[in-house]
Design an enzyme around this catalytic site. Structure first.
Site, PDB file in Angstrom:
ATOM      1  N   LYS A   1       0.876  -1.177   0.000  1.00  0.00           N
ATOM      2  CA  LYS A   1       0.000   0.000   0.000  1.00  0.00           C
ATOM      3  C   LYS A   1       0.899   1.209   0.000  1.00  0.00           C
ATOM      4  O   LYS A   1       2.053   1.143   0.439  1.00  0.00           O
ATOM      5  CB  LYS A   1      -0.894   0.017   1.245  1.00  0.00           C
ATOM      6  CG  LYS A   1      -2.122   0.905   1.119  1.00  0.00           C
ATOM      7  CD  LYS A   1      -3.140   0.308   0.157  1.00  0.00           C
ATOM      8  CE  LYS A   1      -4.544   0.308   0.670  1.00  0.00           C
ATOM      9  NZ  LYS A   1      -5.371  -0.738   0.115  1.00  0.00           N
TER      10      LYS A   1
HETATM   11  N1  GLU Z   1      -7.102  -0.368  -2.975  1.00  0.00           N
HETATM   12  C1  GLU Z   1      -7.828  -1.585  -3.220  1.00  0.00           C
HETATM   13  C2  GLU Z   1      -7.820  -2.463  -1.992  1.00  0.00           C
HETATM   14  O1  GLU Z   1      -7.662  -1.982  -0.896  1.00  0.00           O
HETATM   15  C3  GLU Z   1      -7.396  -2.283  -4.491  1.00  0.00           C
HETATM   16  C4  GLU Z   1      -5.975  -2.724  -4.555  1.00  0.00           C
HETATM   17  C5  GLU Z   1      -5.558  -3.254  -5.913  1.00  0.00           C
HETATM   18  O2  GLU Z   1      -6.398  -3.343  -6.793  1.00  0.00           O
HETATM   19  O3  GLU Z   1      -4.386  -3.568  -6.061  1.00  0.00           O
HETATM   20  O4  GLU Z   1      -8.067  -3.644  -2.054  1.00  0.00           O
END
Ligand code: GLU
Length: 418
Positions: A107
């Site tokens: 993240k």
């Molecule tokens: N931000 C989204 C999540 O928390 C998607 C992450 C992604 O698609 O890599 O799952």
């Protein structure tokens, strides 16, 4: 690991410790499975429209590297910190493992308020942040995606900045791109659509009929708005929604088409004529069949968990319920929880499809995407529900156990280097 000090990181660690105890994980494995493998903090200097230079803080955390490249979104929000991003990266690991994706979790984010930036400033922040993290990302290293405060256009800028550096187009470096640039059909809708599908499965378990149910949705961004639409498609009456500017309530049901027109014009649900205003606190405590928190972390806590009046708690957001909130929900026993790492996993599942399509330069129809998405969600739901029944675990503990166990197994199989 003091650098990650943050209430959301503490919360993710507390959840991990409960599962590690349940799995009787030896102490010597725990820190290896729990703590992020790598993290990067960068200064992002940007010339603002006013001519002054502002320096934003940017972060990227890669939680583990044992199952493939890392994967997860980029959050653009004033409260973003290294600790919050680390917690979100940890949850991405369990989410990817639960759904069987060949990824570790990651993240990232930039501490800024995208709503207060001009489009030009937002582009410069996004491109400069990408430039700063270039050595840290790549289709076989770490693949960012949208999260709170980021969107398709920003993913296009990331793809472009990275591609200019590489000297050729590299669509697989980021997912959630516009379809025209190698994005996947159905990615934009995937998280909310997955929430709708899983709510349907929870209703099957409880013997509820969608056309006799009501739902409350906190957060009307990419996840909440599509989750509301997919539930409404199955006949669920959406009685309340909210965003950062306020909440709306209409016991007879909110007309989502009219609301979406309002949001397209005003960029907020606030001020919509077809419903009454309601506070965030009251919204969460409304009597309804489905409560779907689709905004930020730590919304359901020891202070309000006893007051919830829903049958199904569908966590579209990451980490909306704190561990002390969980204890109360478990004790009550009358709420069917669809935990975040399962409930919102549709987004990363279709991100995985996007990455696969980019690597193969071979693109699928939306019907194929949706069909494959629902198959994966069905499998993850069934595995979680079966473990929950067989081992008398909460749905959260069952989902986390499946995810953490897979990562732990991978680490044992690969061994300790050297
Ligand atoms: N931000 C989204 C999540 O928390 C998607 C992450 C992604 O698609 O890599 O799952």
């Amino acid at each position: 690991m003091d650098i990650y000090k943050h209430p959301t990181f503490d919360m993710a660690c507390e959840q991990f410790d409960l599962v590690a105890d349940h799995l009787q994980m030896p102490q010597e494995h725990r820190e290896r499975v729990k703590f992020p493998k790598r993290s990067l903090t960068v200064a992002v200097p940007v010339r603002m429209d006013s001519g002054e230079v502002k320096v934003f803080s940017g972060y990227r955390v890669q939680h583990h590297l044992s199952l493939g490249p890392t994967k997860g979104g980029l959050r653009f929000h004033p409260d973003v910190t290294l600790g919050e991003v680390a917690a979100l990266a940890m949850w991405m690991s369990w989410k990817c493992a639960l759904t069987g994706l060949p990824y570790g979790g990651a993240k990232g984010g930039v501490a800024c308020d995208p709503r207060k930036l001009s489009i030009g400033e937002l582009e410069r922040v996004t491109r400069r942040f990408t430039q700063e993290i270039i050595p840290f990302i790549g289709p076989q290293i770490d693949i960012p995606a949208p999260d709170v405060g980021s969107n398709e256009q920003m993913m296009a800028w990331i793809m472009d900045s990275y591609s200019i550096h590489a000297g050729h187009s590299v669509p697989g470096v980021v997912t959630g791109k516009p379809v025209n640039l190698g994005g996947s059909l159905g990615r934009r809708e995937a998280t909310g659509r997955g929430v709708g599908f899983l709510v349907g499965r929870a209703m099957d378990v409880l013997g509820l009929r969608a056309d006799q149910c009501t739902a409350v949705v906190q957060g009307y961004g990419n996840v909440g708005s599509i989750a509301a639409l997919s539930m409404a498609k199955h006949g669920v009456k959406i009685i309340a929604v909210s965003d950062v500017d306020g909440g709306l309530y209409n016991a007879d049901g909110i007309d989502l088409n009219a609301l979406n027109d309002h949001v397209a014009a005003r960029k907020t649900v606030a001020g919509f004529a077809g419903a009454e205003p309601i506070s965030n606190t009251d919204l969460l405590e409304l009597k309804c069949d489905v409560l779907a928190p689709c905004a930020l972390e730590r919304q359901i806590t020891a202070a309000n968990a006893a007051k919830l009046q829903c049958r199904i708690l569908a966590e579209g957001a990451n980490g909306p319920t704190t561990p002390d909130g969980d204890v109360i929900i478990d004790q009550r026993g009358d709420i069917f929880l669809i935990p975040d790492i399962l409930c919102n996993s549709g987004g990363v599942v279709v991100s995985y499809f996007e990455w696969v399509q980019d690597l193969q330069s071979f693109f699928w129809s939306e019907a194929e995407v949706v069909d494959k998405l629902f198959r994966i969600l069905e499998q993850a739901f069934t595995a979680t529900w079966n473990l929950s029944k067989n081992e008398k675990l909460s749905m959260r503990m069952a989902a986390l156990t499946l995810g953490i166990k897979r990562v732990w197994e991978a680490k044992k199989q690969r061994g300790l280097f050297p």
